[in-house]
Design an enzyme around this catalytic site. Structure first.
Site, mmCIF file in Angstrom:
data_model
loop_
_atom_site.group_PDB
_atom_site.id
_atom_site.type_symbol
_atom_site.label_atom_id
_atom_site.label_comp_id
_atom_site.label_asym_id
_atom_site.label_seq_id
_atom_site.Cartn_x
_atom_site.Cartn_y
_atom_site.Cartn_z
ATOM 1 N N GLU A 1 -16.403 -7.443 2.600
ATOM 2 C CA GLU A 1 -15.832 -6.088 2.548
ATOM 3 C C GLU A 1 -14.739 -5.947 1.480
ATOM 4 O O GLU A 1 -14.564 -4.871 0.933
ATOM 5 C CB GLU A 1 -15.284 -5.700 3.917
ATOM 6 C CG GLU A 1 -14.156 -6.608 4.384
ATOM 7 C CD GLU A 1 -13.881 -6.482 5.883
ATOM 8 O OE1 GLU A 1 -14.818 -6.213 6.641
ATOM 9 O OE2 GLU A 1 -12.720 -6.654 6.285
ATOM 10 N N GLU B 1 -14.854 -13.444 12.033
ATOM 11 C CA GLU B 1 -14.484 -13.246 10.645
ATOM 12 C C GLU B 1 -13.360 -14.247 10.359
ATOM 13 O O GLU B 1 -13.577 -15.444 10.354
ATOM 14 C CB GLU B 1 -14.072 -11.784 10.441
ATOM 15 C CG GLU B 1 -13.920 -11.397 8.991
ATOM 16 C CD GLU B 1 -13.242 -10.047 8.841
ATOM 17 O OE1 GLU B 1 -13.607 -9.328 7.904
ATOM 18 O OE2 GLU B 1 -12.327 -9.711 9.630
ATOM 19 N N HIS C 1 -13.838 -9.817 14.734
ATOM 20 C CA HIS C 1 -13.152 -9.703 13.434
ATOM 21 C C HIS C 1 -11.655 -9.650 13.699
ATOM 22 O O HIS C 1 -11.235 -9.305 14.806
ATOM 23 C CB HIS C 1 -13.642 -8.469 12.678
ATOM 24 C CG HIS C 1 -14.934 -8.730 11.966
ATOM 25 N ND1 HIS C 1 -15.168 -8.340 10.685
ATOM 26 C CD2 HIS C 1 -16.055 -9.393 12.379
ATOM 27 C CE1 HIS C 1 -16.374 -8.733 10.324
ATOM 28 N NE2 HIS C 1 -16.944 -9.362 11.334
ATOM 29 N N GLU C 2 -10.868 -9.993 12.669
ATOM 30 C CA GLU C 2 -9.426 -10.183 12.849
ATOM 31 C C GLU C 2 -9.204 -11.036 14.114
ATOM 32 O O GLU C 2 -8.457 -10.663 15.028
ATOM 33 C CB GLU C 2 -8.676 -8.845 12.968
ATOM 34 C CG GLU C 2 -8.777 -7.976 11.737
ATOM 35 C CD GLU C 2 -10.130 -7.260 11.634
ATOM 36 O OE1 GLU C 2 -10.574 -6.728 12.652
ATOM 37 O OE2 GLU C 2 -10.736 -7.256 10.550
ATOM 38 N N HIS D 1 -16.730 -2.555 18.907
ATOM 39 C CA HIS D 1 -15.454 -2.239 19.556
ATOM 40 C C HIS D 1 -14.315 -2.455 18.570
ATOM 41 O O HIS D 1 -13.832 -3.580 18.433
ATOM 42 C CB HIS D 1 -15.192 -3.172 20.750
ATOM 43 C CG HIS D 1 -16.109 -2.977 21.908
ATOM 44 N ND1 HIS D 1 -16.171 -3.885 22.947
ATOM 45 C CD2 HIS D 1 -16.988 -2.001 22.216
ATOM 46 C CE1 HIS D 1 -17.046 -3.455 23.848
ATOM 47 N NE2 HIS D 1 -17.570 -2.323 23.428
HETATM 48 C C1 NOJ Z 1 -12.380 -4.628 9.688
HETATM 49 C C2 NOJ Z 1 -13.636 -5.391 9.854
HETATM 50 O O1 NOJ Z 1 -13.558 -6.647 9.226
HETATM 51 C C3 NOJ Z 1 -14.762 -4.565 9.286
HETATM 52 O O2 NOJ Z 1 -15.967 -5.300 9.308
HETATM 53 C C4 NOJ Z 1 -14.873 -3.280 10.057
HETATM 54 O O3 NOJ Z 1 -15.857 -2.472 9.460
HETATM 55 C C5 NOJ Z 1 -13.548 -2.524 10.055
HETATM 56 N N1 NOJ Z 1 -12.491 -3.384 10.428
HETATM 57 C C6 NOJ Z 1 -13.571 -1.335 11.004
HETATM 58 O O4 NOJ Z 1 -13.654 -1.783 12.324
HETATM 59 CA CA CA Z 2 -11.424 -7.848 8.324
#
Ligand code: NOJ
Ligand code: CA
Length: 684
Positions: free
Chosen positions: A489, A483, A464-465, A395
């Site tokens: 990444e 995260e 994440h975020e 999501h």
């Molecule tokens: C940032 C996330 O940290 C990453 O894992 C994800 O692939 C991208 N956003 C896209 O949702």
């Molecule tokens: Ca991120």
């Protein structure tokens, strides 16, 4: 008799009118082992202050407590004590999943109730819990006359240092923890170059650091400042007052002139200080989870800790894309099936599929239920089930929280219908509604609402975020990982790749908050085929070691199938456990090296992960942690003689030998290198 009635009446009136009897103004409380002592008192202005000593030496000097409201006198001076309570607590609780099976929760508690001697006569209690591995304290606001809602302008809780400690810090952005750690003296912390965006394209200066922020004193005492049980409140950053050598809490703001709005009664989150005489003891500490409420969800065994692969790294490399119109859509039924095939053959339990749903062309209109036409969601889920590989739903909200909340129930109901038990969420961008920040009270409540909705549908969340972890996983064991750091990444993007020592700092800083979805396991370290200016700044053995060093109940093997095929080093990823009975951190130093050993839950294997920074070193590992009565086959994945994070990252020696708890290993870690070992008992 009449006289007695008058006395009682007078006392009742006194209590009802606010401040009651005087109960002293100086208290001390020690940890169960006596090493940590907190002194709490009212100063000459009758303002609460505390200090902390560790093994007889002060580590936190006189630090004031206080809260400021939108209206009325700040809760700072003129306190009067009305009650004092003490308690001892000692229990053991079970982690449904985690870095250890059972957690000892042993502390001494002091709770002092105050009343402010003024017109409003606000009442507040301060509660301290002192453990062997640190302490927490919080403010409690009981129900009271003439005050039903608190509008908090800011909190002014101080943490005064006794010397200019060596500090690992990131700037106190209100929207992101994705910043590299700096290591400076406290007096040299410089956040002046950091700004954060407000919606109306105005930048506001960052004037603080984010937590956890970790330090080492001259005497080798380690301190880490954070918070526990961040519930219905704003995240706490710490403003740096260099002149007075102290941190002062600074809450994350939002749309309004107050930073927190709460109906009474309520408690603030715990303000925490971890204290240890070994760097590794910070990681072993369970202070943060212990300061959270017990499990509210009951049995969450529908979530199983797992390793996972992903249609993910290929997008970050540019091999494929999230959106369909790009012409190189990654999330196709065919691609998902090929990942599932590999995962199934190599003991990987799950597959994350990003870019499966409509909306990626514009990062808008996400409904979290409609797949792109080349992705048959149900077929992929079915195929995975047949092969023992679960799908992890994705999501990405684009930080449009209003849109996500509108779709929350249907999105999670779809997961439940398909038997999907894990969601990875994402909040890239500025928060909608405008004016709110990722770490403010509004978002703290949003992230919680998501956990609660997910739990109703038997789903666990890897955000994440995110908002920082504060031990909520104890209460909501479906809060599995997050995260909230510069992850793998970043190595794939145009900017600077993660420095060689990055992951020798993370375990002592970000990881103290809770499980980290770093996404290790890059085998094609240089990936020149896709990006010749980027690379991962570690050796291959270092990537393997991360499965032990970094804790998460969802641990990714992030590279492409073709980079894993035929690689004997992948055997370590197949073998390594993801749920633990015991965790020990051996000889380590923040920013230099770390060695972690973990025993699997429900089994007898041990695993070791060691990583180093840009310096090579040889570490001595005493195997006395192994069970005494067993002989083990140790499978060693070690940096080769010529390994080097840049010049020769793929040089790896894979060997095995028989070892027992009486043995000692000497492990050579190359520059940016590591060591990964599995210990498999040969006898029962
Ligand atoms: C940032 C996330 O940290 C990453 O894992 C994800 O692939 C991208 N956003 C896209 O949702
Ligand atoms: Ca991120």
């Amino acid at each position: 008799m009449k006289k007695l009635v008058y006395v009682v009446l007078a006392a009742v009136i006194l209590i009802m009118s606010g401040c009651g009897f005087f109960m002293g103004n100086n208290w001390a409380i020690k940890s169960p082992d006596g090493n940590i002592e907190v002194e709490f008192s009212l100063n000459k202005d009758n303002q609460p202050v505390y200090d902390v000593t560790y093994k007889g030496k002060q580590v936190i000097g006189d630090s004031k407590l206080g809260i400021e409201f939108i209206q009325g006198e700040p809760l700072a001076k003129n306190f009067k004590t009305i009650d004092v309570q003490r308690k001892n607590h000692n229990e053991k609780w079970e982690m449904q999943w985690g870095e250890q099976h059972y957690v000892v929760n042993n502390y001494n508690e002091l709770k002092v109730e105050f009343c402010q001697e003024n017109k409003i006569k606000r009442k507040v209690s301060v509660e301290f819990r002192v453990f062997n591995d640190g302490l927490g304290f919080r403010y409690l606001f009981p129900e009271q006359q003439n005050w039903d809602t608190a509008y908090i302008k800011d909190e002014h809780t101080e943490f005064k240092l006794t010397e200019d400690n060596n500090t690992w810090w990131i700037p106190g952005h209100w929207d992101s923890y994705e910043q590299l750690y700096s290591n400076t003296k406290f007096s040299k912390i410089d956040v002046s170059k950091f700004v954060q965006d407000k919606h109306d394209s105005i930048s506001i200066p960052v004037n603080a650091v984010n937590t956890p922020v970790t330090m080492k004193t001259k005497d080798g005492v380690y301190l880490s400042f954070h918070e526990a049980n961040l519930t219905n409140y704003s995240g706490m950053t710490l403003a740096v007052d260099k002149k007075n050598m102290k941190f002062v809490s600074n809450l994350v703001g939002g749309k309004y002139d107050y930073k927190v709005k709460r109906a009474l009664p309520f408690n603030t989150p715990w303000r925490t200080i971890q204290i240890a005489n070994r760097a590794g003891a910070l990681i072993e500490s369970k202070l943060i989870v212990n300061l959270n409420e017990p499990n509210k969800l009951g049995d969450v065994s529908w979530f199983k800790p797992t390793k996972y692969m992903g249609i993910w790294w290929e997008m970050h490399l540019g091999k494929s894309a999230w959106d369909l119109k790009s012409g190189k859509h990654g999330a196709t039924t065919k691609n998902a099936k090929s990942f599932i095939d590999f995962a199934s053959e190599h003991g990987i339990g799950a597959l994350l599929v990003e870019g499966w749903n409509i909306g990626w062309e514009t990062w808008s209109g996400f409904d979290f239920v409609t797949p792109y036409p080349d992705y048959d969601l149900e077929e992929v889920v079915e195929y995975g089930k047949r092969k023992g590989v679960d799908i992890i739903m994705h999501h990405e909200t684009g930080a449009n929280v209003l849109n996500y909340e509108n779709h929350l129930d249907t999105a999670y109901a779809l997961c439940e219908k398909l038997g999907i038990h894990t969601v990875k969420s994402g909040y890239v961008g500025k928060i909608v509604p405008e004016g709110e920040f990722h770490h403010g009270q509004y978002m703290v409540n949003h992230y919680r609402k998501v956990l609660e909705t997910a739990a109703k549908h038997k789903v666990a969340v890897n955000a994440h975020e995110p908002i920082k972890a504060t031990g909520i996983r104890r209460t909501y064991p479906n809060a599995i990982a997050r995260e909230g750091l510069v992850g793998q990444e970043y190595n794939a993007w145009g900017r600077v790749c993660n420095p060689v020592d990055h992951l020798t700092i993370i375990p002592f800083t970000r990881m103290l908050a809770g499980p980290v979805d770093y996404t290790p396991g890059v085998f094609d370290i240089k990936f020149d085929k896709y990006k010749d200016k980027n690379q991962v700044n570690t050796t291959l053995a270092h990537q393997l070691a991360l499965y032990v060093v970094i804790y998460s109940p969802v641990q990714m093997a992030c590279d492409l199938v073709e980079n894993y095929e035929g690689q004997s080093a992948f055997q370590f990823i197949t073998d390594v456990a993801v749920n633990w009975d015991t965790t020990l951190v051996l000889d380590s130093e923040i920013g230099d090296f770390v060695t972690t050993v973990r025993k699997e839950r429900d089994g007898d294997r041990w695993f070791l992960g060691a990583i180093t920074d840009e310096n090579s070193r040889t570490i001595k590992v005493d195997l006395d942690f192994l069970d005494d009565d067993k002989t083990y086959k140790a499978n060693l994945y070690l940096d080769g003689e010529n390994a080097h994070w840049d010049k020769n990252p793929l040089d790896i020696d894979i060997t095995s030998k028989e070892l027992t708890s009486g043995d000692t290993l000497k492990l050579y870690l190359a520059e940016g290198g590591g060591a990964a070992i599995s210990f498999v008992p040969l006898n029962k």
